[in-house]
Motif scaffolding. Sequence first.
Motif, PDB file in Angstrom:
ATOM      1  N   ARG A 100       0.833  -1.212   0.000  1.00  0.00           N
ATOM      2  CA  ARG A 100       0.000   0.000   0.000  1.00  0.00           C
ATOM      3  C   ARG A 100       0.865   1.258   0.000  1.00  0.00           C
ATOM      4  NH1 ARG A 100      -5.217   1.700   0.818  1.00  0.00           N
ATOM      5  NH2 ARG A 100      -5.434   3.644   1.965  1.00  0.00           N
ATOM      6  N   LYS A 101       1.945   1.243   0.790  1.00  0.00           N
ATOM      7  CA  LYS A 101       2.865   2.384   0.798  1.00  0.00           C
ATOM      8  C   LYS A 101       3.532   2.554  -0.566  1.00  0.00           C
ATOM      9  CE  LYS A 101       2.643   3.905   5.018  1.00  0.00           C
ATOM     10  NZ  LYS A 101       2.220   5.252   5.322  1.00  0.00           N
ATOM     11  N   LEU A 119       2.260   1.647  -3.509  1.00  0.00           N
ATOM     12  CA  LEU A 119       1.265   2.198  -4.426  1.00  0.00           C
ATOM     13  C   LEU A 119       1.049   3.687  -4.182  1.00  0.00           C
ATOM     14  CD1 LEU A 119      -1.462  -0.589  -4.538  1.00  0.00           C
ATOM     15  CD2 LEU A 119       0.153   0.020  -6.331  1.00  0.00           C
ATOM     16  N   ALA A 120       1.036   4.100  -2.928  1.00  0.00           N
ATOM     17  CA  ALA A 120       0.876   5.518  -2.611  1.00  0.00           C
ATOM     18  C   ALA A 120       2.047   6.327  -3.149  1.00  0.00           C
ATOM     19  CB  ALA A 120       0.745   5.711  -1.104  1.00  0.00           C
ATOM     20  N   TYR A 132      -0.917   5.922  -6.973  1.00  0.00           N
ATOM     21  CA  TYR A 132      -2.135   5.130  -7.182  1.00  0.00           C
ATOM     22  C   TYR A 132      -3.357   5.788  -6.565  1.00  0.00           C
ATOM     23  CZ  TYR A 132      -5.277   1.087  -7.102  1.00  0.00           C
ATOM     24  OH  TYR A 132      -6.337   0.248  -7.273  1.00  0.00           O
ATOM     25  N   PHE A 133      -3.209   6.426  -5.421  1.00  0.00           N
ATOM     26  CA  PHE A 133      -4.336   7.013  -4.704  1.00  0.00           C
ATOM     27  C   PHE A 133      -4.516   8.502  -4.991  1.00  0.00           C
ATOM     28  CE2 PHE A 133      -2.733   3.497  -2.060  1.00  0.00           C
ATOM     29  CZ  PHE A 133      -3.834   2.673  -2.130  1.00  0.00           C
ATOM     30  N   SER A 134      -3.554   9.130  -5.642  1.00  0.00           N
ATOM     31  CA  SER A 134      -3.609  10.567  -5.921  1.00  0.00           C
ATOM     32  C   SER A 134      -4.300  10.825  -7.257  1.00  0.00           C
ATOM     33  CB  SER A 134      -2.193  11.141  -5.985  1.00  0.00           C
ATOM     34  OG  SER A 134      -1.515  10.897  -4.789  1.00  0.00           O
ATOM     35  N   PRO A 135      -5.018  11.946  -7.377  1.00  0.00           N
ATOM     36  CA  PRO A 135      -5.621  12.289  -8.661  1.00  0.00           C
ATOM     37  C   PRO A 135      -4.540  12.488  -9.720  1.00  0.00           C
ATOM     38  CG  PRO A 135      -6.436  13.735  -6.916  1.00  0.00           C
ATOM     39  CD  PRO A 135      -5.326  12.915  -6.339  1.00  0.00           C
ATOM     40  N   TRP A 158      -2.104   8.385 -13.320  1.00  0.00           N
ATOM     41  CA  TRP A 158      -1.838   7.045 -12.793  1.00  0.00           C
ATOM     42  C   TRP A 158      -2.796   6.634 -11.682  1.00  0.00           C
ATOM     43  CZ3 TRP A 158       1.076   3.748 -15.312  1.00  0.00           C
ATOM     44  CH2 TRP A 158       2.016   4.235 -16.205  1.00  0.00           C
ATOM     45  N   GLN A 159      -3.820   7.421 -11.387  1.00  0.00           N
ATOM     46  CA  GLN A 159      -4.763   7.084 -10.314  1.00  0.00           C
ATOM     47  C   GLN A 159      -5.500   5.790 -10.645  1.00  0.00           C
ATOM     48  OE1 GLN A 159      -7.910   9.870  -9.567  1.00  0.00           O
ATOM     49  NE2 GLN A 159      -8.394   8.976  -7.600  1.00  0.00           N
ATOM     50  N   GLY A 160      -5.457   4.845  -9.710  1.00  0.00           N
ATOM     51  CA  GLY A 160      -6.173   3.589  -9.875  1.00  0.00           C
ATOM     52  C   GLY A 160      -5.500   2.566 -10.764  1.00  0.00           C
ATOM     53  N   ASP A 193      -2.644  -0.036 -11.115  1.00  0.00           N
ATOM     54  CA  ASP A 193      -1.652  -0.805 -10.367  1.00  0.00           C
ATOM     55  C   ASP A 193      -0.571  -1.250 -11.351  1.00  0.00           C
ATOM     56  OD1 ASP A 193      -0.169  -2.480  -8.808  1.00  0.00           O
ATOM     57  OD2 ASP A 193      -1.814  -3.808  -8.273  1.00  0.00           O
TER      58      ASP A 193
END
Length: 58
Positions: free
Chosen positions: A27-28, A30-31, A35-38, A41-43, A45
């Motif tokens: 998770r770290k 990906l962050a 991955y979690f930011s607009p 590359w959002q979403g 993987d």
Amino acid sequence: MPQPASAPVVVSSVEGSFPWAESFFYRKLLAALGYFSPGAWQGIDRFSVTGYRRWHPR
């Protein structure tokens, strides 16, 4: 002697902590890759293809 199917599964703290640590690290990662930011590359993987190939060999 085998345990009955209804017996609870006992997991030691060492065995239980590895999956938690692995998912926390992923998770770290990906962050850090956005991955979690607009944005573009959002979403997405970036490791999904590699993971899929590892778990589903041809």
